[in-house]
Write a protein that holds these residues in place. Structure first.
Motif, short mmCIF file in Angstrom:
data_model
loop_
_atom_site.label_atom_id
_atom_site.label_comp_id
_atom_site.label_asym_id
_atom_site.label_seq_id
_atom_site.Cartn_x
_atom_site.Cartn_y
_atom_site.Cartn_z
N VAL A 77 0.84 -1.21 0.00
CA VAL A 77 0.00 0.00 0.00
C VAL A 77 0.87 1.25 0.00
CG1 VAL A 77 -1.63 1.33 1.39
CG2 VAL A 77 -2.01 -1.10 1.03
N VAL A 78 1.92 1.27 0.82
CA VAL A 78 2.82 2.43 0.87
C VAL A 78 3.50 2.63 -0.48
CG1 VAL A 78 4.97 3.31 1.89
CG2 VAL A 78 3.19 2.36 3.36
N VAL A 79 3.99 1.56 -1.08
CA VAL A 79 4.64 1.66 -2.39
C VAL A 79 3.65 2.16 -3.44
CG1 VAL A 79 5.66 0.30 -4.27
CG2 VAL A 79 6.44 -0.04 -1.93
N ALA A 80 2.40 1.65 -3.39
CA ALA A 80 1.38 2.07 -4.37
C ALA A 80 1.03 3.55 -4.20
CB ALA A 80 0.13 1.21 -4.23
N ILE A 81 0.96 4.01 -2.97
CA ILE A 81 0.64 5.43 -2.73
C ILE A 81 1.79 6.32 -3.18
CG2 ILE A 81 0.29 7.16 -0.92
CD1 ILE A 81 -1.37 4.99 0.57
N LEU A 82 3.01 5.94 -2.81
CA LEU A 82 4.17 6.76 -3.18
C LEU A 82 4.47 6.72 -4.67
CD1 LEU A 82 6.54 6.11 -0.15
CD2 LEU A 82 5.09 8.10 -0.59
N LYS A 83 4.01 5.67 -5.35
CA LYS A 83 4.20 5.56 -6.80
C LYS A 83 3.52 6.73 -7.52
CE LYS A 83 1.19 3.26 -8.83
NZ LYS A 83 0.20 3.33 -9.85
N LYS A 84 2.41 7.17 -6.99
CA LYS A 84 1.68 8.28 -7.62
C LYS A 84 2.47 9.58 -7.57
CE LYS A 84 -2.91 6.48 -6.95
NZ LYS A 84 -4.28 6.72 -6.54
N TYR A 85 3.42 9.66 -6.63
CA TYR A 85 4.25 10.86 -6.49
C TYR A 85 5.62 10.68 -7.13
CZ TYR A 85 0.58 12.08 -3.25
OH TYR A 85 -0.65 12.35 -2.70
N GLY A 86 5.79 9.61 -7.89
CA GLY A 86 7.04 9.38 -8.58
C GLY A 86 8.06 8.60 -7.77
N PHE A 88 9.20 5.23 -5.90
CA PHE A 88 8.97 3.79 -6.04
C PHE A 88 8.25 3.41 -7.33
CE2 PHE A 88 8.97 3.72 -1.19
CZ PHE A 88 10.27 3.26 -1.11
N LYS A 89 8.19 4.30 -8.30
CA LYS A 89 7.47 4.00 -9.54
C LYS A 89 8.10 2.83 -10.28
CE LYS A 89 4.99 6.48 -13.05
NZ LYS A 89 4.65 7.79 -13.57
N LYS A 90 9.44 2.83 -10.38
CA LYS A 90 10.13 1.73 -11.06
C LYS A 90 9.94 0.43 -10.29
CE LYS A 90 13.75 3.98 -13.68
NZ LYS A 90 15.20 4.08 -13.89
N LEU A 91 10.00 0.51 -8.96
CA LEU A 91 9.84 -0.67 -8.13
C LEU A 91 8.45 -1.27 -8.32
CD1 LEU A 91 11.00 -2.48 -5.85
CD2 LEU A 91 9.93 -0.91 -4.23
N TYR A 92 7.42 -0.41 -8.34
CA TYR A 92 6.04 -0.88 -8.46
C TYR A 92 5.81 -1.62 -9.77
CZ TYR A 92 0.96 -0.84 -8.32
OH TYR A 92 -0.37 -1.21 -8.32
N TYR A 93 6.44 -1.18 -10.85
CA TYR A 93 6.23 -1.81 -12.16
C TYR A 93 7.28 -2.89 -12.46
CZ TYR A 93 2.70 1.67 -13.04
OH TYR A 93 1.56 2.44 -12.96
N SER A 94 8.09 -3.23 -11.48
CA SER A 94 9.16 -4.22 -11.66
C SER A 94 8.62 -5.63 -11.47
CB SER A 94 10.27 -3.94 -10.65
OG SER A 94 11.14 -5.02 -10.55
N ARG A 95 8.95 -6.51 -12.41
CA ARG A 95 8.57 -7.93 -12.28
C ARG A 95 9.29 -8.58 -11.11
NH1 ARG A 95 7.59 -10.93 -17.96
NH2 ARG A 95 6.33 -9.31 -18.90
N VAL A 96 10.51 -8.16 -10.85
CA VAL A 96 11.29 -8.72 -9.75
C VAL A 96 10.59 -8.43 -8.42
CG1 VAL A 96 13.50 -8.58 -8.52
CG2 VAL A 96 13.46 -8.53 -11.01
N PHE A 97 10.07 -7.22 -8.26
CA PHE A 97 9.36 -6.82 -7.04
C PHE A 97 8.15 -7.74 -6.81
CE2 PHE A 97 5.85 -4.20 -5.26
CZ PHE A 97 6.34 -4.03 -3.98
#
Length: 140
Positions: A77-86, A88-97
């Motif tokens: 949830v924290v990663v998804a929220i922070l993704k909107k602000y740029g 963790f964006k790469k982390l969120y869309y990473s297959r490895v993650f």
């Protein structure tokens, strides 16, 4: 089409859907987990609601006893929220993650089946649909 997409993405929609589901399960006195209802075995999320309720009471020991996956859920949830602000964006869309998250959940589930099952919350639901279809359960 845009309106339907916005509704499905809305948090309120998913919360309302869950509340309707919980109400139906409560009215018909059914096991609340659909996996447990179908096959009798607990799912990886078994105990999650009780874990979050313990967490809200600041009972960390109880929350970890019921299901420690709330910690991973909180992280997602924290990663998804922070993704909107740029962030963790790469982390969120990473297959490895997501592979790492899935592997962690699967490993935790297997360990719970080995060490916790058949104790609460990893108990067996005898009146599951599979037993009923096989004729092993007779309802009066």
């Amino acid at each position: 089409m845009r309106l339907i997409s916005k509704i499905l993405k809305s948090s309120l929609f998913w919360i309302a859907l869950y509340l309707i589901y919980a109400l139906i399960m409560n009215i018909f006195k059914l096991e609340s987990c659909p996996i447990k209802l179908l096959i009798g075995l607990p799912c990886p999320g078994c105990g999650m609601t009780r874990a979050i309720l313990c967490l809200l009471k600041l009972d960390f020991k109880g929350s970890f006893r019921y299901n420690a996956l709330w910690l991973i859920l909180l992280f997602i949830v924290v990663v998804a929220i922070l993704k909107k602000y740029g962030i963790f964006k790469k982390l969120y869309y990473s297959r490895v993650f997501w592979t790492l998250i899935g592997t962690t959940i699967l490993t935790y589930y297997i360990l719970r089946l080995i060490y916790v099952y058949p104790n609460e919350p990893m108990d067996y639901y005898y009146f599951n649909l599979l037993n009923r279809m096989r004729g092993k359960v007779w309802l009066n």
